[in-house]
Design a protein around this motif. Structure first.
Motif, PDB file in Angstrom:
ATOM      1  N   LEU A 329       0.818  -1.201   0.000  1.00  0.00           N
ATOM      2  CA  LEU A 329       0.000   0.000   0.000  1.00  0.00           C
ATOM      3  C   LEU A 329       0.857   1.257   0.000  1.00  0.00           C
ATOM      4  O   LEU A 329       0.486   2.269  -0.598  1.00  0.00           O
ATOM      5  N   SER A 330       1.990   1.204   0.652  1.00  0.00           N
ATOM      6  CA  SER A 330       2.869   2.381   0.720  1.00  0.00           C
ATOM      7  C   SER A 330       3.340   2.832  -0.656  1.00  0.00           C
ATOM      8  O   SER A 330       3.714   3.995  -0.828  1.00  0.00           O
ATOM      9  N   GLN A 331       3.314   1.917  -1.649  1.00  0.00           N
ATOM     10  CA  GLN A 331       3.725   2.276  -3.005  1.00  0.00           C
ATOM     11  C   GLN A 331       2.565   2.789  -3.856  1.00  0.00           C
ATOM     12  O   GLN A 331       2.764   3.146  -5.008  1.00  0.00           O
ATOM     13  N   GLN A 332       1.363   2.818  -3.290  1.00  0.00           N
ATOM     14  CA  GLN A 332       0.178   3.202  -4.060  1.00  0.00           C
ATOM     15  C   GLN A 332      -0.453   4.505  -3.570  1.00  0.00           C
ATOM     16  O   GLN A 332      -1.587   4.817  -3.910  1.00  0.00           O
ATOM     17  N   GLN A 333       0.294   5.276  -2.789  1.00  0.00           N
ATOM     18  CA  GLN A 333      -0.280   6.499  -2.226  1.00  0.00           C
ATOM     19  C   GLN A 333      -0.637   7.528  -3.297  1.00  0.00           C
ATOM     20  O   GLN A 333      -1.543   8.348  -3.104  1.00  0.00           O
ATOM     21  N   GLY A 334       0.047   7.504  -4.410  1.00  0.00           N
ATOM     22  CA  GLY A 334      -0.234   8.478  -5.460  1.00  0.00           C
ATOM     23  C   GLY A 334      -1.626   8.357  -6.043  1.00  0.00           C
ATOM     24  O   GLY A 334      -2.148   9.317  -6.638  1.00  0.00           O
ATOM     25  N   PHE A 335      -2.269   7.197  -5.879  1.00  0.00           N
ATOM     26  CA  PHE A 335      -3.628   7.029  -6.394  1.00  0.00           C
ATOM     27  C   PHE A 335      -4.677   7.651  -5.472  1.00  0.00           C
ATOM     28  O   PHE A 335      -5.823   7.807  -5.882  1.00  0.00           O
ATOM     29  N   GLN A 336      -4.293   7.985  -4.245  1.00  0.00           N
ATOM     30  CA  GLN A 336      -5.215   8.552  -3.269  1.00  0.00           C
ATOM     31  C   GLN A 336      -5.021  10.074  -3.237  1.00  0.00           C
ATOM     32  O   GLN A 336      -4.025  10.579  -2.738  1.00  0.00           O
ATOM     33  N   LEU A 337      -6.002  10.806  -3.776  1.00  0.00           N
ATOM     34  CA  LEU A 337      -5.845  12.246  -3.935  1.00  0.00           C
ATOM     35  C   LEU A 337      -5.718  12.971  -2.600  1.00  0.00           C
ATOM     36  O   LEU A 337      -4.991  13.965  -2.499  1.00  0.00           O
ATOM     37  N   LEU A 338      -6.418  12.507  -1.564  1.00  0.00           N
ATOM     38  CA  LEU A 338      -6.344  13.215  -0.293  1.00  0.00           C
ATOM     39  C   LEU A 338      -4.975  13.095   0.354  1.00  0.00           C
ATOM     40  O   LEU A 338      -4.650  13.866   1.251  1.00  0.00           O
ATOM     41  N   SER A 339      -4.170  12.139  -0.106  1.00  0.00           N
ATOM     42  CA  SER A 339      -2.818  12.027   0.437  1.00  0.00           C
ATOM     43  C   SER A 339      -1.917  13.143  -0.087  1.00  0.00           C
ATOM     44  O   SER A 339      -0.801  13.314   0.395  1.00  0.00           O
ATOM     45  N   ARG A 340      -2.394  13.917  -1.080  1.00  0.00           N
ATOM     46  CA  ARG A 340      -1.582  14.977  -1.662  1.00  0.00           C
ATOM     47  C   ARG A 340      -1.687  16.298  -0.907  1.00  0.00           C
ATOM     48  O   ARG A 340      -1.038  17.272  -1.267  1.00  0.00           O
ATOM     49  N   ALA A 341      -2.520  16.359   0.122  1.00  0.00           N
ATOM     50  CA  ALA A 341      -2.680  17.592   0.887  1.00  0.00           C
ATOM     51  C   ALA A 341      -1.351  17.995   1.500  1.00  0.00           C
ATOM     52  O   ALA A 341      -0.675  17.188   2.137  1.00  0.00           O
ATOM     53  N   SER A 342      -0.968  19.261   1.289  1.00  0.00           N
ATOM     54  CA  SER A 342       0.344  19.720   1.762  1.00  0.00           C
ATOM     55  C   SER A 342       0.251  20.785   2.845  1.00  0.00           C
ATOM     56  O   SER A 342       1.237  21.072   3.505  1.00  0.00           O
ATOM     57  N   THR A 343      -0.910  21.389   3.033  1.00  0.00           N
ATOM     58  CA  THR A 343      -1.051  22.417   4.049  1.00  0.00           C
ATOM     59  C   THR A 343      -2.459  22.383   4.597  1.00  0.00           C
ATOM     60  O   THR A 343      -3.421  22.065   3.893  1.00  0.00           O
ATOM     61  N   ALA A 344      -2.567  22.687   5.892  1.00  0.00           N
ATOM     62  CA  ALA A 344      -3.878  22.776   6.531  1.00  0.00           C
ATOM     63  C   ALA A 344      -4.228  24.218   6.864  1.00  0.00           C
ATOM     64  O   ALA A 344      -5.159  24.476   7.620  1.00  0.00           O
ATOM     65  N   ASP A 345      -3.492  25.164   6.275  1.00  0.00           N
ATOM     66  CA  ASP A 345      -3.753  26.571   6.551  1.00  0.00           C
ATOM     67  C   ASP A 345      -5.085  27.010   5.961  1.00  0.00           C
ATOM     68  O   ASP A 345      -5.533  26.503   4.925  1.00  0.00           O
ATOM     69  N   LEU A 346      -5.698  27.969   6.611  1.00  0.00           N
ATOM     70  CA  LEU A 346      -6.909  28.592   6.112  1.00  0.00           C
ATOM     71  C   LEU A 346      -6.531  29.811   5.273  1.00  0.00           C
ATOM     72  O   LEU A 346      -5.585  30.535   5.596  1.00  0.00           O
ATOM     73  N   PHE A 347      -7.271  30.029   4.193  1.00  0.00           N
ATOM     74  CA  PHE A 347      -7.088  31.203   3.345  1.00  0.00           C
ATOM     75  C   PHE A 347      -8.363  32.030   3.374  1.00  0.00           C
ATOM     76  O   PHE A 347      -9.454  31.517   3.691  1.00  0.00           O
ATOM     77  N   GLY A 348      -8.247  33.309   3.039  1.00  0.00           N
ATOM     78  CA  GLY A 348      -9.419  34.167   3.071  1.00  0.00           C
ATOM     79  C   GLY A 348      -9.168  35.513   2.449  1.00  0.00           C
ATOM     80  O   GLY A 348      -8.084  35.792   1.909  1.00  0.00           O
ATOM     81  N   VAL A 349     -10.180  36.363   2.515  1.00  0.00           N
ATOM     82  CA  VAL A 349     -10.110  37.719   1.966  1.00  0.00           C
ATOM     83  C   VAL A 349     -10.500  38.698   3.067  1.00  0.00           C
ATOM     84  O   VAL A 349     -11.534  38.507   3.734  1.00  0.00           O
ATOM     85  N   ARG A 350      -9.654  39.703   3.234  1.00  0.00           N
ATOM     86  CA  ARG A 350      -9.924  40.771   4.199  1.00  0.00           C
ATOM     87  C   ARG A 350      -9.789  42.107   3.500  1.00  0.00           C
ATOM     88  O   ARG A 350      -8.720  42.439   2.980  1.00  0.00           O
ATOM     89  N   ASP A 351     -10.872  42.855   3.429  1.00  0.00           N
ATOM     90  CA  ASP A 351     -10.879  44.187   2.824  1.00  0.00           C
ATOM     91  C   ASP A 351     -10.284  44.179   1.430  1.00  0.00           C
ATOM     92  O   ASP A 351      -9.451  45.030   1.071  1.00  0.00           O
ATOM     93  N   GLY A 352     -10.678  43.202   0.612  1.00  0.00           N
ATOM     94  CA  GLY A 352     -10.257  43.166  -0.787  1.00  0.00           C
ATOM     95  C   GLY A 352      -8.894  42.548  -1.024  1.00  0.00           C
ATOM     96  O   GLY A 352      -8.430  42.492  -2.170  1.00  0.00           O
ATOM     97  N   VAL A 353      -8.242  42.027   0.028  1.00  0.00           N
ATOM     98  CA  VAL A 353      -6.908  41.442  -0.095  1.00  0.00           C
ATOM     99  C   VAL A 353      -6.980  39.967   0.266  1.00  0.00           C
ATOM    100  O   VAL A 353      -7.514  39.599   1.324  1.00  0.00           O
ATOM    101  N   GLY A 354      -6.440  39.115  -0.612  1.00  0.00           N
ATOM    102  CA  GLY A 354      -6.366  37.705  -0.304  1.00  0.00           C
ATOM    103  C   GLY A 354      -5.203  37.413   0.605  1.00  0.00           C
ATOM    104  O   GLY A 354      -4.155  38.066   0.527  1.00  0.00           O
TER     105      GLY A 354
END
Length: 604
Positions: A329-354
């Motif tokens: 299974l360790s060689q098949q991680q590329g088939f699992q899209l959720l394994s590609r997540a690289s950051t858990a940061d939140l993004f947003g817009v404040r006063d017209g600025v991303g």
């Protein structure tokens, strides 16, 4: 770990909540998510707790060594031990006992058949599927019935379709040689929602995307005692659910069958699958897809880490298998899209600025080519970014931190719901005729428009899975809103297949209404803002409607929701009407983030 399986009587009601009369069938408590990957020790503890709460538990072995044993065709989990009908049983108790016995499929529902007349027992086909319901047993003028609400129906393969319809079934109780027996069993089985959530496994199986570079999840529901490696393989052979059949391919060919040896899992976590009908001349690219699809599906069984296949009794070689003939299974991680997540940061817009909201909750502005923006989106792997400008008429896209390109003019207004899937930026907008269009924008700014007329209403909000196959949407027609699921097919010329309406019922038997926004929180679950009675709050639901879970309490009026799609599904944020942002920290607690935001977005 191996253990003696407890066999417990099914409670006649939810022991934690109900004070209902004895007639009442198992009623739903607050729903709890059950993963088929739960550790065996948790299941042992759960059954031990039931033994303390309930009467009727028997044969619980408490002594003896704990040994690790291979898992073959024998299932895991808590088993239900219904009793056969007792002499002199009343009609109501007879039906209650039959309902309990339908939860035990051992020996082709042998105990349940004892409640039936001989002719009814011969004709009853419990393997044909069934109905999941909330309800009670009633007796009216000699007729013993189940009355309540059907939350959904199960087909023979274990696929659930939400219904939310009224349920009434007369069991046709008659006297046979002085004893009451049932002459009219239901089509398939009747499963109370209490039993469905506690004694059934809700397993994710996979099929291959049309591109062949990732797997696409599908849900199948089976009683715990039928969750075996062979059952998982049989689900593969049966093929995908109709909703995604046109958008995926089954790497298990149409002539493939499970061999008499079946499938098993050894103590090292290697699944051995014996098949027939695999062609010896199958090219390596197809073998690679077969191995990935089967192995990811077999992770529905705890501890599976590898796969070995035989075909017609001979070893079947898979690309990338090791010297022992095992695909890891360790060689098949590329088939699992959720394994590609690289950051858990939140993004947003404040006063017209991303910007990015860092771990200290500081707002870190992003490059948006000096444009004031209304929305920001980042791909799940953190490589791409997209912006909708402040006028909501144009789109910027490009590498995160790099040069951005403006997408070709679309003539659309009101662009919104920006998000990434499979390297494309997706959004919706309105054309000059007032028709809502779905947009797909590539990294070079080229736009593909997708017709939304297959959806039964105007799109209020939508979310596409990371696999790029399913779209969940809130649509409105004649002032009423509903959630629908559609599939995306067509590759370079994508189109939406006709959508399926998804009724959602909470534990109180209340149908959710007033949907405001939604987002996928995992492979098979999404979160949604909705009204339950007079309360607007946040819910999590399985994509087939088989579970709806209240994520409240939430004291503000939520207007936007975003989730980080990952297996745990626990990263959820909500923006309230006054632009306050709340993040869900635990199973019951929301915490307020510093500063106001006019848009929120997790990667994906």
């Amino acid at each position: 770990m191996g253990e003696a399986r407890p066999r417990c009587a099914v409670p006649p009601h939810d022991p934690a909540r109900s004070r209902a009369p004895a007639h009442q069938l198992p009623a739903s408590g607050d729903p709890h998510r059950r993963r088929v990957q739960e550790a065996d020790v948790i299941k042992r503890l759960a059954c031990a707790l039931l033994a303390l709460l309930l009467v009727g538990c028997t044969d619980i072995q408490t002594t003896g060594p704990v040994q690790e044993v291979p898992m073959g065709s024998e299932p895991r989990g808590v088993q239900i031990a219904p009793e056969p009908p007792q002499p002199g049983v009343t009609p109501v108790r007879l039906v209650e006992g039959f309902v309990q016995a339908m939860a035990a499929p051992e020996s082709d529902w042998a105990v349940a058949r004892q409640y039936l007349t001989a002719s009814a027992g011969a004709l009853w086909r419990p393997r044909d599927g069934g109905t999941v319901y909330k309800g009670v047993v009633t007796e009216d003028e000699g007729a013993v019935m189940v009355r309540g609400t059907s939350t959904g129906v199960l087909d023979a393969a274990g696929r659930f379709t939400a219904t939310g319809e009224e349920l009434s079934h007369d069991f046709g109780v008659i006297l046979v040689e002085g004893e009451w027996r049932i002459g009219l069993p239901p089509d398939g089985v009747l499963v109370s929602d209490y039993i469905f959530e506690r004694y059934w496994s809700h397993m994710t199986v996979y099929f291959m995307a049309g591109s062949g570079d990732h797997v696409v999840p599908d849900l199948v529901h089976v009683p715990d005692t039928l969750l075996t490696p062979s059952r998982v393989v049989e689900a593969q052979i049966a093929g995908p659910s109709p909703g995604i059949a046109a958008a995926v391919r089954n790497a298990v060919g149409p002539r493939v069958r499970l061999a008499p040896e079946g499938a098993s899992v050894d103590a090292e976590g290697t699944a051995a699958v014996a098949l027939t009908g695999l062609g010896r001349d199958m090219p390596n690219d197809r073998r690679r897809l077969l191995g990935a699809q089967l192995l990811w599906s077999l992770t529905a069984i705890p501890r599976v880490t590898g796969l070995r296949i035989t075909s017609d009794g001979e070893p079947f070689q898979l690309p990338e298998q090791n010297s022992d003939g095992v695909l890891q299974l360790s060689q098949q991680q590329g088939f699992q899209l959720l394994s590609r997540a690289s950051t858990a940061d939140l993004f947003g817009v404040r006063d017209g600025v991303g910007g990015r909201i860092g771990s200290t909750q500081a707002f870190l502005p992003m490059n948006s080519a000096d444009e004031r923006v209304a929305e920001v989106a980042v791909s799940i792997d953190g490589t791409l970014v997209g912006f909708i400008d402040e006028t909501r008429t144009s789109v910027l896209v490009g590498p995160l931190g790099g040069a951005l390109v403006r997408a070709a003019p679309t003539g659309l207004t009101g662009l919104r719901a920006a998000q990434f899937a499979l390297g494309y930026l997706w959004a919706v907008g309105t054309d000059a005729q007032g028709v809502i269009r779905l947009l797909r924008v590539d990294a070079q700014g080229m736009i593909t428009e997708i017709d939304t007329t297959p959806l039964p209403g105007a799109v209020v909000d939508f979310s596409i899975t990371q696999a790029g196959v399913r779209v969940a949407a809130v649509v409105e027609r004649s002032g009423l809103r509903q959630i629908v699921l559609a599939s995306v097919v067509g590759g370079d010329k994508p189109r939406l297949e006709p959508a399926l309406s998804l009724p959602l019922l909470v534990a109180t038997d209340t149908r959710l209404t007033g949907f405001r926004g939604l987002d996928w929180s995992g492979e098979t679950e999404f979160v949604v803002i909705a009204d339950s009675g007079e309360n607007r709050t946040v819910f999590r639901a399985r994509m087939d409607g088989s579970l709806v879970e209240d994520l409240g309490p939430f004291s503000e009026e939520p207007v936007q929701i975003s989730a980080l799609p990952r297996p745990s599904g626990d990263a959820v944020v909500v923006r309230s009407k006054d632009d306050t942002v709340w993040r869900r920290d635990t199973n019951t607690r929301w915490s307020r983030l510093d500063g106001a935001l006019q848009d929120i977005s997790y990667p994906g």
